[in-house]
Design an enzyme around this catalytic site. Structure first.
Site, PDB file in Angstrom:
ATOM      1  N   LYS A  78       0.901  -1.159  -0.110  1.00 55.03           N
ATOM      2  CA  LYS A  78       0.080   0.207   0.034  1.00 55.03           C
ATOM      3  C   LYS A  78       1.009   1.355  -0.054  1.00 55.03           C
ATOM      4  CE  LYS A  78      -4.103   1.845   2.562  1.00 55.03           C
ATOM      5  NZ  LYS A  78      -4.749   1.894   3.586  1.00 55.03           N
ATOM      6  N   SER A 158      -9.862   2.053   2.515  1.00 54.75           N
ATOM      7  CA  SER A 158      -8.975   2.820   1.535  1.00 54.75           C
ATOM      8  C   SER A 158      -8.045   1.834   1.108  1.00 54.75           C
ATOM      9  CB  SER A 158      -8.310   3.705   2.465  1.00 54.75           C
ATOM     10  OG  SER A 158      -7.380   3.220   3.413  1.00 54.75           O
ATOM     11  N   SER A 182     -10.250  -0.165   6.749  1.00 52.82           N
ATOM     12  CA  SER A 182      -9.772  -0.156   5.614  1.00 52.82           C
ATOM     13  C   SER A 182      -9.118  -1.387   5.161  1.00 52.82           C
ATOM     14  CB  SER A 182      -8.611   1.062   5.399  1.00 52.82           C
ATOM     15  OG  SER A 182      -9.375   2.062   5.124  1.00 52.82           O
TER      16      SER A 182
HETATM   17  N1  GLN Z   1     -13.420   4.574   5.477  1.00 56.60           N
HETATM   18  C1  GLN Z   1     -13.040   4.956   6.855  1.00 56.60           C
HETATM   19  C2  GLN Z   1     -12.667   6.426   6.841  1.00 56.60           C
HETATM   20  O1  GLN Z   1     -12.703   7.021   5.761  1.00 56.60           O
HETATM   21  C3  GLN Z   1     -11.818   4.298   7.516  1.00 56.60           C
HETATM   22  C4  GLN Z   1     -10.551   4.269   6.561  1.00 56.60           C
HETATM   23  C5  GLN Z   1      -9.461   3.677   7.105  1.00 56.60           C
HETATM   24  O2  GLN Z   1      -9.686   2.744   7.718  1.00 56.60           O
HETATM   25  N2  GLN Z   1      -8.411   4.098   6.620  1.00 56.60           N
HETATM   26  O3  GLN Z   1     -11.942   7.048   7.762  1.00 56.60           O
END
Ligand code: GLN
Length: 493
Positions: A78, A158, A182
């Site tokens: 990532k 994400s 995410s």
């Molecule tokens: N979807 C969540 C957010 O937008 C979690 C994102 C994440 O875990 N990095 O914060």
């Protein structure tokens, strides 16, 4: 011989050791698959030259009988993990020109154990999002499409590039990070396994920070065994991260005994949210039935504060993000917009460098931390967070693991939720509570929706009890026997 890119990480590991194929061959197959998969936009940076060098080194090690745990296995990283000498963007314009001079601890651990880097994969900007649509480098496509439809589905977020590359078989496994879901939600959307370990298991050193009290790294893989193997390498104490825990890392692969006799599985009633599709509710029930059939006992449990988890998360995470992202000022990292004075330079750089969602979160975070509002919002959220953690503690007096759906829907269409941030945030409803409590959670693919898209079930465990989470997930995986694969439509072109 079967296609090399169809092997799981465990099978490829064993095949390499038995000299059925070389690391160079395996890496070549993945580099070809990665290049063919460009239409999915999963990679921000491809690193085939580095991959070749690492694979050759692996072959030399294997020849000498000195194979390390992940020897020769090609991973997608990532683009939130700093990689020395390789551009690391966090999918943001502001870090577009940033090449770190150091390596994150998690990726150092993976290279120490012999893994090969294929490249850096796409994500929501600074990991803020649930659909990979906030990336400055454009959205990632889910390899899965609705049956009989040619439209793009989001891979979740994400860690969307990570999930797509594993699901589409153009990486053998990938690293992800999870702040509020995410790893788990994109794993569910793409039909793969993703585990977020207990907060503190993986070092955060060298991972671009979003919300420091929540961020955790974890593996995204084809199956539970692969997750156990990869997590083993990623975890461990690191003096460079003050929140990293100094505890021995158990042998996670050994935890996959296949035996859950007498295990107490809790079903939190509060996760039965309004408007949840019937098929997800049915899958959840089926998951409980499968665990019961394997010898577990099923118990309803109460997590009364569940409904406050999302609002709490969307105060805590933006607050920490506004503080963490203050460092991108045009002086020290990445983008710099020239201006006549310092304030003009800050404003120009940050105004152009951050996308809409990131700016929204910085604004919310700055607001909830400002004098006069701090007590009403931030402090209150911290208190509720402590109570949510207590809810879980109370539940774990009676059960060993919790079973829930991972997400309230299957992968949605691109653009479906971008106009309404709240509907996007609602995607995290089942993943955020465990994040606030710092607990380990895994998503296991368990079935297909009526539209032919993958659905995941989540298991949440006690702090530092990844072994029970993995053991239960392994049994669930065997029982669910999810074998469906996305059609490789990008190869047809
Ligand atoms: N979807 C969540 C957010 O937008 C979690 C994102 C994440 O875990 N990095 O914060």
């Amino acid at each position: 011989m079967t296609n090399l890119t169809d092997l799981t990480l465990a099978a490829a590991r064993d095949g390499l050791r038995a000299k059925k194929f070389s690391a160079a061959e395996l890496t070549r197959a993945y580099v070809d698959a990665m290049l063919a998969a460009r239409p999915l936009n999963a990679f921000i940076s491809e690193t085939p030259v580095i991959a070749k060098r690492m694979a050759d080194e692996s072959d030399a090690r294997i020849a000498k009988g000195e194979a390390r745990p992940l020897e020769g296995l090609p991973l997608a990283i990532k683009d939130l993990f700093c990689t020395k000498g390789v551009r690391t963007t966090a999918a943001s314009h502001i870090l577009e020109p940033f090449t770190p001079t150091y390596e994150s601890t998690v990726t150092s651990n993976l290279w120490r154990d012999g893994a090969v880097m294929l490249g850096k994969v796409n994500l929501d900007e600074f990991a803020m999002g649930s659909s990979n649509e906030t990336s400055y480098f454009g959205p990632v496509e889910n390899p899965w499409r609705k049956q009989g439809e040619n439209k793009s589905r989001v891979p979740g977020g994400s860690s969307g590039g990570s999930a797509a590359s594993v699901s589409g078989h153009f990486a053998i496994a990938a690293t992800g990070t999870d702040t509020g879901g995410s790893i788990r939600q994109p794993a569910a959307f793409c039909g793969i396994v993703g585990i977020k370990p207990t907060y503190g298991r993986c070092s955060r050193f060298g991972i671009v920070a979003f919300a420091s009290s929540l961020d955790q790294a974890g593996p995204m893989t084809r199956d539970v065994r692969d997750a156990a193997i990869m997590l083993q390498s990623m975890c461990g104490f690191d003096a460079k991260d003050s929140t990293s825990v100094d505890m021995p890392v158990p042998d996670f692969e050994k935890a996959l005994t296949g035996n859950i006799k007498g295990l107490r599985v809790g079903i939190p009633e509060e996760y039965r949210v309004d408007g949840m599709p019937k098929e997800i509710e049915a899958l959840w029930q089926k998951g409980a039935d499968m665990l019961r059939a394997a010898g577990a006992t099923i118990h309803p449990v109460k997590l009364p504060l569940t409904k406050y988890a999302l609002p709490t998360y969307y105060i805590v995470a933006p607050a920490e993000c506004s503080s963490n992202l203050a460092r991108y000022d045009g002086v020290r990292f990445g983008l710099r917009k020239k201006a006549d004075d310092l304030v003009g330079m800050y404003e120009g750089t940050r105004g152009e460098g951050f996308g809409r969602e990131v700016r929204r979160r910085i604004l919310i975070g700055t607001y909830v931390l400002s004098a006069g509002y701090y007590d009403a919002y931030y402090l209150k959220a911290q208190r509720v967070r402590a109570l949510i953690a207590k809810d879980f503690n109370d539940a774990f007096q009676h059960v060993d693991v919790l079973l829930t759906p991972t997400a309230p829907s299957a992968a949605f269409a691109r653009g479906e939720k971008t106009a309404d941030p709240i509907s996007m945030y609602l995607n995290d409803v089942f993943t955020v509570p465990a994040s606030l409590a710092g607990l380990p959670g895994i998503s296991v693919p368990a079935g297909l929706s009526g539209e032919g898209l993958p659905l995941g079930l989540q298991l949440i465990g006690r702090a530092y009890d990844e072994e029970t989470v993995l053991r239960t997930a392994h049994v669930l995986e065997q029982a669910a026997a999810f074998k469906a694969q996305p059609e490789k439509w990008w190869n047809a072109a």
